[in-house]
Design an enzyme around this catalytic site. Structure first.
Site, PDB file in Angstrom:
ATOM      1  N   ASP A  50       0.800  -1.229   0.000  1.00 51.50           N
ATOM      2  CA  ASP A  50       0.000   0.000   0.000  1.00 51.50           C
ATOM      3  C   ASP A  50       0.836   1.284   0.000  1.00 51.50           C
ATOM      4  OD1 ASP A  50       0.931  -0.124   2.551  1.00 51.50           O
ATOM      5  OD2 ASP A  50      -1.018  -0.249   3.530  1.00 51.50           O
ATOM      6  N   ARG A 275      -4.956   4.690   5.986  1.00 46.26           N
ATOM      7  CA  ARG A 275      -5.162   4.468   4.556  1.00 46.26           C
ATOM      8  C   ARG A 275      -6.345   5.252   4.011  1.00 46.26           C
ATOM      9  NH1 ARG A 275      -3.986  -0.977   2.980  1.00 46.26           N
ATOM     10  NH2 ARG A 275      -5.709  -0.678   1.550  1.00 46.26           N
ATOM     11  N   TYR A 283       0.210  -3.473  11.317  1.00 43.03           N
ATOM     12  CA  TYR A 283       1.223  -4.531  11.269  1.00 43.03           C
ATOM     13  C   TYR A 283       1.501  -4.949  12.704  1.00 43.03           C
ATOM     14  CZ  TYR A 283       2.465  -3.526   6.420  1.00 43.03           C
ATOM     15  OH  TYR A 283       2.446  -3.357   5.061  1.00 43.03           O
ATOM     16  N   PRO A 358       7.634  -6.213   4.746  1.00 40.00           N
ATOM     17  CA  PRO A 358       6.889  -5.153   4.047  1.00 40.00           C
ATOM     18  C   PRO A 358       6.783  -3.856   4.844  1.00 40.00           C
ATOM     19  CG  PRO A 358       5.371  -6.819   4.888  1.00 40.00           C
ATOM     20  CD  PRO A 358       6.744  -7.237   5.311  1.00 40.00           C
TER      21      PRO A 358
HETATM   22  P1  FAD Z   1       3.898  -9.873  -7.077  1.00 40.18           P
HETATM   23  O1  FAD Z   1       3.125  -8.705  -6.623  1.00 40.18           O
HETATM   24  O2  FAD Z   1       3.987 -11.049  -6.184  1.00 40.18           O
HETATM   25  O3  FAD Z   1       3.283 -10.301  -8.455  1.00 40.18           O
HETATM   26  C1  FAD Z   1       3.623 -11.516  -9.062  1.00 40.18           C
HETATM   27  C2  FAD Z   1       2.536 -11.855 -10.064  1.00 40.18           C
HETATM   28  O4  FAD Z   1       2.943 -13.001 -10.764  1.00 40.18           O
HETATM   29  C3  FAD Z   1       1.205 -12.177  -9.405  1.00 40.18           C
HETATM   30  O5  FAD Z   1       0.178 -11.496 -10.067  1.00 40.18           O
HETATM   31  C4  FAD Z   1       1.101 -13.693  -9.546  1.00 40.18           C
HETATM   32  O6  FAD Z   1      -0.238 -14.128  -9.689  1.00 40.18           O
HETATM   33  C5  FAD Z   1       1.886 -13.948 -10.805  1.00 40.18           C
HETATM   34  N1  FAD Z   1       2.520 -15.258 -10.868  1.00 40.18           N
HETATM   35  C6  FAD Z   1       3.199 -15.894  -9.906  1.00 40.18           C
HETATM   36  N2  FAD Z   1       3.663 -17.068 -10.359  1.00 40.18           N
HETATM   37  C7  FAD Z   1       3.276 -17.159 -11.648  1.00 40.18           C
HETATM   38  C8  FAD Z   1       3.457 -18.142 -12.656  1.00 40.18           C
HETATM   39  N3  FAD Z   1       4.148 -19.249 -12.412  1.00 40.18           N
HETATM   40  N4  FAD Z   1       2.899 -17.927 -13.869  1.00 40.18           N
HETATM   41  C9  FAD Z   1       2.180 -16.806 -14.124  1.00 40.18           C
HETATM   42  N5  FAD Z   1       1.988 -15.842 -13.201  1.00 40.18           N
HETATM   43  C10 FAD Z   1       2.538 -16.020 -11.977  1.00 40.18           C
HETATM   44  N6  FAD Z   1       5.540  -3.186  -0.840  1.00 40.18           N
HETATM   45  C11 FAD Z   1       5.619  -1.846  -0.848  1.00 40.18           C
HETATM   46  O7  FAD Z   1       6.355  -1.265  -1.670  1.00 40.18           O
HETATM   47  N7  FAD Z   1       4.923  -1.076   0.007  1.00 40.18           N
HETATM   48  C12 FAD Z   1       4.140  -1.627   0.942  1.00 40.18           C
HETATM   49  O8  FAD Z   1       3.515  -0.898   1.694  1.00 40.18           O
HETATM   50  C13 FAD Z   1       4.038  -3.042   1.012  1.00 40.18           C
HETATM   51  N8  FAD Z   1       3.241  -3.639   1.901  1.00 40.18           N
HETATM   52  C14 FAD Z   1       3.079  -4.980   1.853  1.00 40.18           C
HETATM   53  C15 FAD Z   1       2.222  -5.550   2.746  1.00 40.18           C
HETATM   54  C16 FAD Z   1       2.042  -6.904   2.740  1.00 40.18           C
HETATM   55  C17 FAD Z   1       1.136  -7.471   3.771  1.00 40.18           C
HETATM   56  C18 FAD Z   1       2.700  -7.714   1.793  1.00 40.18           C
HETATM   57  C19 FAD Z   1       2.469  -9.204   1.781  1.00 40.18           C
HETATM   58  C20 FAD Z   1       3.557  -7.158   0.888  1.00 40.18           C
HETATM   59  C21 FAD Z   1       3.761  -5.779   0.920  1.00 40.18           C
HETATM   60  N9  FAD Z   1       4.633  -5.164   0.042  1.00 40.18           N
HETATM   61  C22 FAD Z   1       4.768  -3.806   0.064  1.00 40.18           C
HETATM   62  C23 FAD Z   1       5.412  -5.946  -0.903  1.00 40.18           C
HETATM   63  C24 FAD Z   1       4.767  -5.969  -2.264  1.00 40.18           C
HETATM   64  O9  FAD Z   1       3.463  -6.474  -2.248  1.00 40.18           O
HETATM   65  C25 FAD Z   1       5.594  -6.808  -3.190  1.00 40.18           C
HETATM   66  O10 FAD Z   1       6.957  -6.509  -3.014  1.00 40.18           O
HETATM   67  C26 FAD Z   1       5.196  -6.528  -4.625  1.00 40.18           C
HETATM   68  O11 FAD Z   1       3.870  -6.927  -4.846  1.00 40.18           O
HETATM   69  C27 FAD Z   1       6.124  -7.263  -5.568  1.00 40.18           C
HETATM   70  O12 FAD Z   1       5.697  -7.075  -6.860  1.00 40.18           O
HETATM   71  P2  FAD Z   1       6.032  -8.141  -7.977  1.00 40.18           P
HETATM   72  O13 FAD Z   1       5.347  -7.668  -9.184  1.00 40.18           O
HETATM   73  O14 FAD Z   1       7.475  -8.378  -8.003  1.00 40.18           O
HETATM   74  O15 FAD Z   1       5.399  -9.510  -7.434  1.00 40.18           O
END
Ligand code: FAD
Length: 650
Positions: A50, A275, A283, A358
């Site tokens: 977020d 928010r 958290y 996070p």
């Molecule tokens: P993801 O968001 O994990 O996206 C990966 C995508 O790939 C997903 O849509 C998934 O469905 C897809 N996928 C996975 N495997 C496959 C596959 N084999 N084939 C096809 N598709 C696949 N970050 C912040 O910057 N600020 C915050 O405030 C923050 N708060 C957070 C709070 C919580 C509770 C959590 C759990 C995380 C938080 N984060 C925060 C971290 C943040 O959510 C992640 O770092 C971010 O989403 C990473 O982005 P990404 O695109 O690398 O991966």
């Protein structure tokens, strides 16, 4: 199952989270044939990340995506709460959440699903050529190693499997109908392998073969792409389990609408994130669940149990809620992948290569910034404008950032999870001073503004071969960092504009010319000479721009002079600085003054950038807004030498 179709694509992106969508946005902007797949039937509707940091907001703005900033809750203050001598929590300090002068944006908060929606809308409005295909996942990856160095080859072959929505929707944990992120948490196993194994029914599933020039794994912490490459995540898991609740709280705690960091005497820590739409994210350190370590039974992680832990920490204040939008729990794992790419053909970005807590709001931001770094590089190579050498800089630039991120997170998480010191003699406890100092030191990093790319083919920080870089000409512009923003005044219509707004993410390099006071004859002569050179058919612009393309389509020239705006006539300046186009006439958006505006003050750009108005300089800016090098006003040879390092002549 037999594959039914075969096709080719320039870039295949696996994963449509923040990292994948940012990459798709870049590639769509650059008209690169791109496919993006995701294993889930829809983008997330609640929960997950977020926090949006200053640099991320600057980047989104550079794509014209301003909806996060408009819709998000602006988080302006941080309050620190610590136990007093009797063990009762008290407010012990306040500070601005984003220190003054960092950026034109401040940290703000909005749930990740909204941002994913904005990206999808933007892709649709930007030609609708790149659409997320769901639910689809890769099941086999093969790489033809003999073709890796051939820029025109499609050395990557991926077998894709198409699913039904039902197959790809994760189960809710037993006993809860509240949306949650437990299925995505590192407390549970990933379902990718079992999805592949259990889905070979030809009546519901379809396979296809895709050959790609480039493959990018943006598939999150359990990355399938990373596993196929055999890359290792290095680092460790901590024993501490944290719970997260997105609730509309009912409480008498006074700082529920500011970011609050609460350390209780013995019940653990809690962070409050105010928010949008009255929601508050909490958290919470889950002591009971984490005691003794070992595997966690996720059915035991319920909103009620997380709330009970929060109530103990926040006491004597009361806390309950009427509505819970989302919850999750996770164990902090601080890890970085040992490699970020395979032969500059397969890349990994985002959580696929770094995971951490996070709480410092970094994951989404750093993930977006990974693929922001990568997108234009792949785009220029696929378009045949740059050599494949620039792709090497992705790993060298982003792996260091990931390591810095883990170091920052280790410090931040330890302080946050630690027990507060009872008094000055308590050496194992965390003192308030220590906490505040790490918090402040980390502020620039957390805002994404300390990113400083080291010297490489794209960044020249000192004399390197034929590129004579003179950093002292703009002593406050750090080469390798993003060009900061200050207001400048449009020469033609007096409109004040943020300098960063002149650097949209559209794949162009920019020469930002700071000629100085061009009402002075000598300075003007030097500026005019540069203009002549830039129009020259043997000059650097002509070398890389095809005759049929717009003059500014590869390298754009912008001017910020320090003369009084009213003493300068745009039409008298060389055409190179305000090019003419038959269809559009003169370009009135290229020349600016560092001068007082009618209504919005003076940006004092020369002063803020440490540029001497007599010497002037040319600042070369990369398509991602990072400063590539700084050269003298008359040093056109260095400009030629810089671009010759990696650009391909038109
Ligand atoms: P993801 O968001 O994990 O996206 C990966 C995508 O790939 C997903 O849509 C998934 O469905 C897809 N996928 C996975 N495997 C496959 C596959 N084999 N084939 C096809 N598709 C696949 N970050 C912040 O910057 N600020 C915050 O405030 C923050 N708060 C957070 C709070 C919580 C509770 C959590 C759990 C995380 C938080 N984060 C925060 C971290 C943040 O959510 C992640 O770092 C971010 O989403 C990473 O982005 P990404 O695109 O690398 O991966």
């Amino acid at each position: 199952m037999d594959a039914t179709s075969e096709s080719e694509v320039d870039v295949l992106i696996v994963g449509a989270g923040p990292a994948g969508l940012m990459l798709a946005t870049w590639l769509s902007k650059l008209n690169i044939r791109t496919r993006i797949i995701d294993k889930r039937p829809a983008c997330i509707a609640t929960g997950q990340a977020d926090g949006f940091q200053c640099r991320t907001l600057e980047i989104l703005d550079s794509f014209g995506i301003d909806r996060v900033w408009k819709e998000a809750n602006r988080m302006l203050e941080v309050c620190f709460w610590n136990p007093d001598a009797d063990g009762v929590i008290r407010r012990t300090g306040r500070t601005p959440d984003t220190p003054k002068g960092f950026s034109r944006f401040t940290e703000c908060v909005l749930h990740q699903g909204r941002m994913e929606r904005f990206f999808l809308d933007h892709l649709r409005e930007d030609g609708d050529t790149v659409r997320v295909e769901r639910p689809v996942l890769p099941s086999v990856l093969t790489i033809d190693e003999s073709a890796l160095d051939d820029p025109s080859a499609y050395p990557i072959t991926v077998r894709l499997r198409h699913f039904t929505d039902e197959q790809a929707t994760p189960d809710n944990p037993p006993g809860s109908d509240i949306p949650n992120g437990l299925f995505r948490s590192n407390l549970t196993a990933d379902d990718t392998d079992s999805l592949i194994k259990t889905s070979s029914d030809a009546s519901t599933n379809r396979d296809e073969i895709v050959r790609a020039r480039y493959l990018v794994g943006c598939d999150g912490a359990h990355s399938w792409v990373r596993k196929q490459l055999g890359f290792k995540m290095e680092g460790e898991h901590t024993e501490i389990i944290w719970g997260v609740l997105d609730v509309i709280p009912v409480t008498d705690f006074p700082d529920i609408r500011v970011r609050s960091l609460i350390h209780s005497a013995s019940a653990g820590s809690l962070m409050v994130i105010p928010r949008e739409n009255r929601v508050v994210r909490l958290y919470i350190q889950l002591k009971e669940v984490s005691e003794g370590g070992g595997a966690v039974d996720r059915s035991k992680v319920t909103p009620g149990q997380i709330l009970a832990a929060a109530q103990k920490i926040i006491a004597p204040y009361t806390l309950t809620y009427e509505r819970c939008d989302w919850f999750t729990a996770y164990q902090i794992a601080q890890r970085v992948s040992d490699r970020f790419d395979l032969s500059e053909r397969v890349f990994l970005a985002g959580d696929a290569v770094h995971t951490h807590s996070p709480k410092a709001g970094q994951g989404q931001n750093v993930s977006l910034q990974d693929s922001y770094n990568l997108g234009w590089k792949i785009g220029l190579v696929v378009r045949g404008q740059a050599t494949r050498d620039i792709l090497k800089t992705y790993a060298s630039e982003r792996q260091q950032i990931a390591r810095d991120l883990i170091a920052f997170d280790q410090k931040f998480s330890k302080l946050f999870s630690g027990r507060p010191a009872k008094d000055v003699s308590d050496e194992t406890g965390i003192s308030l001073e220590e906490f505040r100092s790490v918090f402040h030191q980390g502020a620039v990093f957390a805002a994404g503004l300390s990113v400083d790319y080291g010297p490489n083919v794209l960044v020249v920080k000192e004399d390197d071969g034929d590129v004579h870089c003179v950093p002292s000409l703009a002593s406050k512009i750090p080469i390798g960092m993003r060009l900061a923003s200050h207001k400048v005044i449009n020469q033609s219509d007096a409109l004040p504009v943020e300098l960063q707004r002149l650097l949209p993410s559209d794949g162009r390099f920019r020469l930002v010319v700071f000629p100085g006071d061009i009402s002075n004859l000598d300075i003007r002569t030097r500026y005019d000479k540069l203009g002549e050179y830039l129009s020259n058919p043997t000059g650097v612009i002509s070398a890389y721009t095809s005759r049929t393309a717009a003059r500014d389509s590869v390298i754009e020239v912008l001017t910020v002079h320090s003369a009084s705006r009213t003493e300068i006539e745009l039409q008298e300046l060389p055409e190179a600085f305000h090019p003419f186009d038959k269809a559009r006439g003169w370009d009135y958006r290229k020349v600016y003054a560092d001068d007082e505006s009618y209504h919005e003050g003076h940006g004092r750009v020369y002063e803020n950038f440490g540029i001497d108005g007599e010497e002037g300089c040319i600042v070369v800016v990369r398509p991602d807004g990072y400063v590539a090098t700084i050269v003298r006003m008359d040093d056109t040879r260095s400009l030629e030498a810089y671009f010759a390092r990696f650009m391909i002549k038109a």
